[in-house]
Design an enzyme around this catalytic site. Sequence first.
Site, PDB file in Angstrom:
ATOM      1  N   HIS A  73      -3.725  -0.741   5.695  1.00  0.00           N
ATOM      2  CA  HIS A  73      -5.173  -0.971   5.769  1.00  0.00           C
ATOM      3  C   HIS A  73      -5.781  -0.148   6.910  1.00  0.00           C
ATOM      4  O   HIS A  73      -6.275  -0.693   7.892  1.00  0.00           O
ATOM      5  CB  HIS A  73      -5.447  -2.472   5.909  1.00  0.00           C
ATOM      6  N   ASP A  79      -8.117  -2.605  -0.738  1.00  0.00           N
ATOM      7  CA  ASP A  79      -7.461  -3.916  -0.591  1.00  0.00           C
ATOM      8  C   ASP A  79      -7.093  -4.434  -1.982  1.00  0.00           C
ATOM      9  O   ASP A  79      -7.978  -4.632  -2.826  1.00  0.00           O
ATOM     10  CB  ASP A  79      -8.407  -4.946   0.028  1.00  0.00           C
ATOM     11  N   HIS A  83      -3.256  -8.769  -0.857  1.00  0.00           N
ATOM     12  CA  HIS A  83      -3.504  -8.668   0.590  1.00  0.00           C
ATOM     13  C   HIS A  83      -3.762 -10.054   1.186  1.00  0.00           C
ATOM     14  O   HIS A  83      -3.437 -10.306   2.331  1.00  0.00           O
ATOM     15  CB  HIS A  83      -4.706  -7.750   0.832  1.00  0.00           C
TER      16      HIS A  83
HETATM   17 MN    MN Z   1      -7.984  -4.014   4.202  1.00  0.00          MN
END
Ligand code: MN
Length: 261
Positions: A73, A79, A83
């Site tokens: 990240h 994402d 996540h």
């Molecule tokens: Mn992220």
Amino acid sequence: MSNSSRTIAEVLGCLADGSITIVDLSRPLGENTPVIGLPPEFAQSPGFTREQISKYDERGPGWYWNIIHVGEHTGTHFDAPAHWVTGKDLPENTLDKIPARKMIAPVCVIDASKESAADHDFLLTPEFVETWELTHGRIAAGSWVLMRTDWSKRTDTDDFLNIKEDGAHSPGPSVDCIRLLVERGVAGFGTETVGTDAGQAHLFDPMFPCHHLIHQAGKFGLASLCNLDQLPATGAMLITAPMKIVDGSGSPVRVFAITPS
Ligand code: MN
């Protein structure tokens, strides 16, 4: 030529004659790329570093290459639902399992740049989104929603992260805004800030609502985008292709918007 071949030829023709433009929504990724900081009790994500294997030298006379080390990240990144713990049991929740078809989608850009300049903790609300919809039409299912804040124009890392004694101050979505976007069936939510949530979102209920609620619904996130000021409110298309990391929770990503000129 079949109709569908003709459609593709037409798109390529428009790219060639400039009536369709590609806008690059990714920031350069390097050693100076800002990284999100978490409260000290949690493990931190490192920034981008690299180590040279060879550069036209005795280690490799005809070639140049590096080993890169980077948190998933970091910088302009994607994402995946896995996540967040709320998305951990969903199907197709990691980068290697998300179908490529889901990486191409229409995009709505909601301009909150003036509000974010006036208030660094500005929150996108359902009312703000619904007012936008009065002008631009209802957000269609399967669309990305990007929040324009012009935060990417803060080229100094300290300004970009904007950390004060009580933590980071940067704009983002409210809890109810994310609930509305999930109801609209969006593909995901994207921002110009270091993460998809507001700087103070650890104080919200649920904490980090964009992560909590968007990933719970199997939707995606995009963070650290730039050039949103070059996109129309509607009518553009995003290509977001993260790396195909096995069990990956996210990755740096090159995001392209295909827009009418
Ligand atoms: Mn992220």
